[in-house]
Write a protein that holds these residues in place. Sequence first.
Motif, PDB file in Angstrom:
ATOM      1  N   ILE A 108       1.104  -1.085  -0.416  1.00  0.00           N
ATOM      2  CA  ILE A 108      -0.418   0.195   0.224  1.00  0.00           C
ATOM      3  C   ILE A 108       1.052   1.254   0.085  1.00  0.00           C
ATOM      4  CG2 ILE A 108      -1.853   1.831   1.538  1.00  0.00           C
ATOM      5  CD1 ILE A 108      -3.200  -1.764   2.486  1.00  0.00           C
ATOM      6  N   LYS A 109       2.275   1.671   1.090  1.00  0.00           N
ATOM      7  CA  LYS A 109       2.343   2.198   1.108  1.00  0.00           C
ATOM      8  C   LYS A 109       3.571   2.253  -0.580  1.00  0.00           C
ATOM      9  CE  LYS A 109       5.390   3.439   4.737  1.00  0.00           C
ATOM     10  NZ  LYS A 109       6.304   3.332   6.331  1.00  0.00           N
ATOM     11  N   LEU A 110       3.947   1.433  -0.966  1.00  0.00           N
ATOM     12  CA  LEU A 110       4.197   1.313  -2.672  1.00  0.00           C
ATOM     13  C   LEU A 110       4.176   2.441  -3.571  1.00  0.00           C
ATOM     14  CD1 LEU A 110       7.333   1.447  -4.186  1.00  0.00           C
ATOM     15  CD2 LEU A 110       6.531  -1.353  -4.400  1.00  0.00           C
ATOM     16  N   TYR A 123      -4.486   8.442  -5.412  1.00  0.00           N
ATOM     17  CA  TYR A 123      -3.822   7.192  -4.063  1.00  0.00           C
ATOM     18  C   TYR A 123      -5.356   6.343  -3.706  1.00  0.00           C
ATOM     19  CZ  TYR A 123      -6.992  10.348  -1.895  1.00  0.00           C
ATOM     20  OH  TYR A 123      -8.768  11.475  -1.826  1.00  0.00           O
ATOM     21  N   GLU A 124      -6.310   6.228  -4.323  1.00  0.00           N
ATOM     22  CA  GLU A 124      -6.956   4.983  -3.894  1.00  0.00           C
ATOM     23  C   GLU A 124      -6.887   3.786  -4.197  1.00  0.00           C
ATOM     24  OE1 GLU A 124     -10.801   8.294  -3.611  1.00  0.00           O
ATOM     25  OE2 GLU A 124     -10.715   7.316  -4.937  1.00  0.00           O
ATOM     26  N   ILE A 125      -6.723   2.761  -3.317  1.00  0.00           N
ATOM     27  CA  ILE A 125      -6.825   1.539  -4.151  1.00  0.00           C
ATOM     28  C   ILE A 125      -8.200   0.993  -4.116  1.00  0.00           C
ATOM     29  CG2 ILE A 125      -5.674  -0.628  -2.719  1.00  0.00           C
ATOM     30  CD1 ILE A 125      -3.184   0.874  -2.071  1.00  0.00           C
ATOM     31  N   ILE A 126      -8.518  -0.589  -4.818  1.00  0.00           N
ATOM     32  CA  ILE A 126     -10.379  -0.499  -4.290  1.00  0.00           C
ATOM     33  C   ILE A 126      -9.762  -2.155  -4.081  1.00  0.00           C
ATOM     34  CG2 ILE A 126     -12.382  -1.371  -6.153  1.00  0.00           C
ATOM     35  CD1 ILE A 126     -11.033   0.984  -8.098  1.00  0.00           C
ATOM     36  N   HIS A 133      -6.564  -8.617   4.472  1.00  0.00           N
ATOM     37  CA  HIS A 133      -5.356  -8.120   3.792  1.00  0.00           C
ATOM     38  C   HIS A 133      -4.710  -8.173   5.281  1.00  0.00           C
ATOM     39  CE1 HIS A 133      -6.663  -8.018  -0.353  1.00  0.00           C
ATOM     40  NE2 HIS A 133      -8.010  -7.347  -0.247  1.00  0.00           N
ATOM     41  N   GLY A 134      -5.259  -8.215   6.393  1.00  0.00           N
ATOM     42  CA  GLY A 134      -4.180  -7.468   7.694  1.00  0.00           C
ATOM     43  C   GLY A 134      -5.242  -7.205   8.549  1.00  0.00           C
ATOM     44  N   ARG A 135      -3.728  -7.239   9.786  1.00  0.00           N
ATOM     45  CA  ARG A 135      -5.506  -6.631  10.358  1.00  0.00           C
ATOM     46  C   ARG A 135      -4.401  -4.926  11.171  1.00  0.00           C
ATOM     47  NH1 ARG A 135      -9.327  -9.205  13.719  1.00  0.00           N
ATOM     48  NH2 ARG A 135      -8.459 -12.181  12.316  1.00  0.00           N
ATOM     49  N   THR A 136      -3.805  -4.815  10.419  1.00  0.00           N
ATOM     50  CA  THR A 136      -2.941  -2.806  10.640  1.00  0.00           C
ATOM     51  C   THR A 136      -4.012  -1.892  10.232  1.00  0.00           C
ATOM     52  OG1 THR A 136      -2.008  -3.163   8.593  1.00  0.00           O
ATOM     53  CG2 THR A 136      -0.641  -3.875  10.319  1.00  0.00           C
ATOM     54  N   LEU A 137      -4.390  -0.743  10.395  1.00  0.00           N
ATOM     55  CA  LEU A 137      -5.494  -0.489  10.687  1.00  0.00           C
ATOM     56  C   LEU A 137      -5.383  -0.045   9.138  1.00  0.00           C
ATOM     57  CD1 LEU A 137      -6.896   1.260  11.768  1.00  0.00           C
ATOM     58  CD2 LEU A 137      -5.662   3.593  11.920  1.00  0.00           C
ATOM     59  N   ALA A 138      -3.958   0.234   8.308  1.00  0.00           N
ATOM     60  CA  ALA A 138      -4.266   0.701   6.705  1.00  0.00           C
ATOM     61  C   ALA A 138      -4.950  -0.985   5.922  1.00  0.00           C
ATOM     62  CB  ALA A 138      -3.277   0.604   5.793  1.00  0.00           C
ATOM     63  N   THR A 139      -3.955  -2.161   6.203  1.00  0.00           N
ATOM     64  CA  THR A 139      -4.636  -3.519   5.814  1.00  0.00           C
ATOM     65  C   THR A 139      -6.292  -3.855   6.484  1.00  0.00           C
ATOM     66  OG1 THR A 139      -3.172  -4.504   7.661  1.00  0.00           O
ATOM     67  CG2 THR A 139      -2.576  -4.240   5.663  1.00  0.00           C
ATOM     68  N   VAL A 140      -6.618  -3.445   7.190  1.00  0.00           N
ATOM     69  CA  VAL A 140      -7.651  -3.684   7.626  1.00  0.00           C
ATOM     70  C   VAL A 140      -8.803  -3.025   7.055  1.00  0.00           C
ATOM     71  CG1 VAL A 140      -8.157  -2.314  10.555  1.00  0.00           C
ATOM     72  CG2 VAL A 140      -9.348  -4.967   9.474  1.00  0.00           C
ATOM     73  N   LEU A 182      -6.182  -4.190  -5.961  1.00  0.00           N
ATOM     74  CA  LEU A 182      -5.454  -4.930  -4.904  1.00  0.00           C
ATOM     75  C   LEU A 182      -6.759  -6.198  -4.891  1.00  0.00           C
ATOM     76  CD1 LEU A 182      -3.877  -6.277  -3.000  1.00  0.00           C
ATOM     77  CD2 LEU A 182      -4.167  -4.434  -1.102  1.00  0.00           C
ATOM     78  N   ILE A 183      -6.050  -7.584  -4.970  1.00  0.00           N
ATOM     79  CA  ILE A 183      -7.182  -8.695  -5.061  1.00  0.00           C
ATOM     80  C   ILE A 183      -6.374  -9.789  -4.768  1.00  0.00           C
ATOM     81  CG2 ILE A 183      -6.669  -9.343  -7.614  1.00  0.00           C
ATOM     82  CD1 ILE A 183      -9.803  -9.590  -8.311  1.00  0.00           C
ATOM     83  N   GLU A 184      -7.140 -10.691  -3.865  1.00  0.00           N
ATOM     84  CA  GLU A 184      -6.320 -12.198  -3.623  1.00  0.00           C
ATOM     85  C   GLU A 184      -7.216 -12.718  -5.279  1.00  0.00           C
ATOM     86  OE1 GLU A 184      -7.567 -13.098   0.799  1.00  0.00           O
ATOM     87  OE2 GLU A 184      -9.171 -11.698  -0.375  1.00  0.00           O
ATOM     88  N   LEU A 185      -6.610 -13.812  -5.269  1.00  0.00           N
ATOM     89  CA  LEU A 185      -6.928 -14.285  -7.047  1.00  0.00           C
ATOM     90  C   LEU A 185      -7.938 -15.742  -6.515  1.00  0.00           C
ATOM     91  CD1 LEU A 185      -4.258 -14.294  -8.911  1.00  0.00           C
ATOM     92  CD2 LEU A 185      -6.465 -13.108  -9.184  1.00  0.00           C
ATOM     93  N   VAL A 186      -7.327 -15.920  -5.246  1.00  0.00           N
ATOM     94  CA  VAL A 186      -8.627 -16.941  -4.118  1.00  0.00           C
ATOM     95  C   VAL A 186      -8.866 -16.787  -3.142  1.00  0.00           C
ATOM     96  CG1 VAL A 186      -9.365 -19.000  -3.267  1.00  0.00           C
ATOM     97  CG2 VAL A 186      -7.650 -19.238  -5.585  1.00  0.00           C
ATOM     98  N   GLN A 187      -9.814 -15.615  -2.864  1.00  0.00           N
ATOM     99  CA  GLN A 187     -10.522 -15.336  -1.363  1.00  0.00           C
ATOM    100  C   GLN A 187      -9.996 -16.351   0.170  1.00  0.00           C
ATOM    101  OE1 GLN A 187     -14.042 -13.349  -1.442  1.00  0.00           O
ATOM    102  NE2 GLN A 187     -12.824 -11.599  -2.034  1.00  0.00           N
ATOM    103  N   GLY A 188      -9.114 -16.141   0.584  1.00  0.00           N
ATOM    104  CA  GLY A 188      -8.875 -16.938   2.128  1.00  0.00           C
ATOM    105  C   GLY A 188      -9.978 -16.983   2.527  1.00  0.00           C
TER     106      GLY A 188
END
Length: 383
Positions: A108-110, A123-126, A133-140, A182-188
């Motif tokens: 996300i930062k990159l 800066y928007e990400i769909i 995508h995770g548990r940090t504030l940005a990834t959650v 940003l996508i998971e090709l198989v959602q876990g």
Amino acid sequence: MLEEANKYLFQNYGRFPYFFERGEGCYLFDENGKKYLDMLSGIAVNILGYNHPKLTKAICEQASKIIHISNLFYIRPQIEVAKILSENSFGGKVFFCNSGAEANEALIKLVRRYFYDKGENRYEIITFEGSFHGRTLATVTATAQPKYHEGFYPLVEGFKYAKFNDIQSVESLITEKTAAILIELVQGEGGVNPADKDFIKQLYNLCKEKGILFTVDEVQTGIGRTGKLFAYQHFDIEPDIVSLAKGLGGGVPIGAIIAKEEIAKSFIPGTHASTFGGNYLSTVAAKVVLEEVLSDGFLERVNKVGEYLKESLKVFGYPVKGLGLMVGVDLPKEISAKEVMKKSLEKGLILGTAGENTLRFVPPLIITEKEVDEAVRILKELL
């Protein structure tokens, strides 16, 4: 011991009251010596199983030399692992961290830094409903599941949520500020939901047309889980950035992102870093894992046993889905996946759950047809 656990540990996990002492292959053994077939592998982490001779030897030997020194110095196995990842993907450069959340945070930062360097206010990400995508504030925030957002408002600005496998939903969210998909090709965590190939082709072409970065969360799907080294290789596409973790270290914590060189240039000294990322111990482990997964016949075997697992699970009459050895079974509402998981533990079988009511199978990639038969036999007693 359970009393002490409740007294001294945060109570943020729904733990089962089991203590495991050792493992061998695809099996775990508790403190009483009871044997369990592990179809969860530490949530898609222990891809070479337990006590793998090459992995165990490499870790022990490295621990006796150097575990960690920091990225102020060059680390030989880190360079070697980066080379393997780059040469077996799309030729990008590699950044190392310690987990999937950290990898996606770096991604996300990159993305943001890349467009900043280009002088573009994008800066928007769909992301997609059902994602994780995770548990940090940005990834959650990137995780498009409201249950993970509760109590953590205000969330990070700049994320929009599209419907999975719906190209019109994506098109409706694109603006001049859209930077990446940003996508998971198989959602876990969302329920083991594979992306539709036609949808991915349309999405990929849309990104190319609009100058949007196509980024893939391969934290769970990467490193052989789907029968290819990376899940994106099933879809005839070339991402701009992928994130990795889970299976990469075979149980040793490590995360990474691979980015195309033009994009990777935006991380100059001081922009992003990780104290522990890519240290000696984790990259020595990752090197063994990658060498095993890329060895002759390994991925073919994952595909073969994955198909066998899916066919075997169809005996129950419920929808079976997934890729390789990332498989889900959707249960009807009257059968609780969590209850099946609990009862299977009592019978010596470790399963996972995902989504609303899905049984999740993400076993070690070394599993055999015989062990699949054992898992199905136990499940027949419960379903």
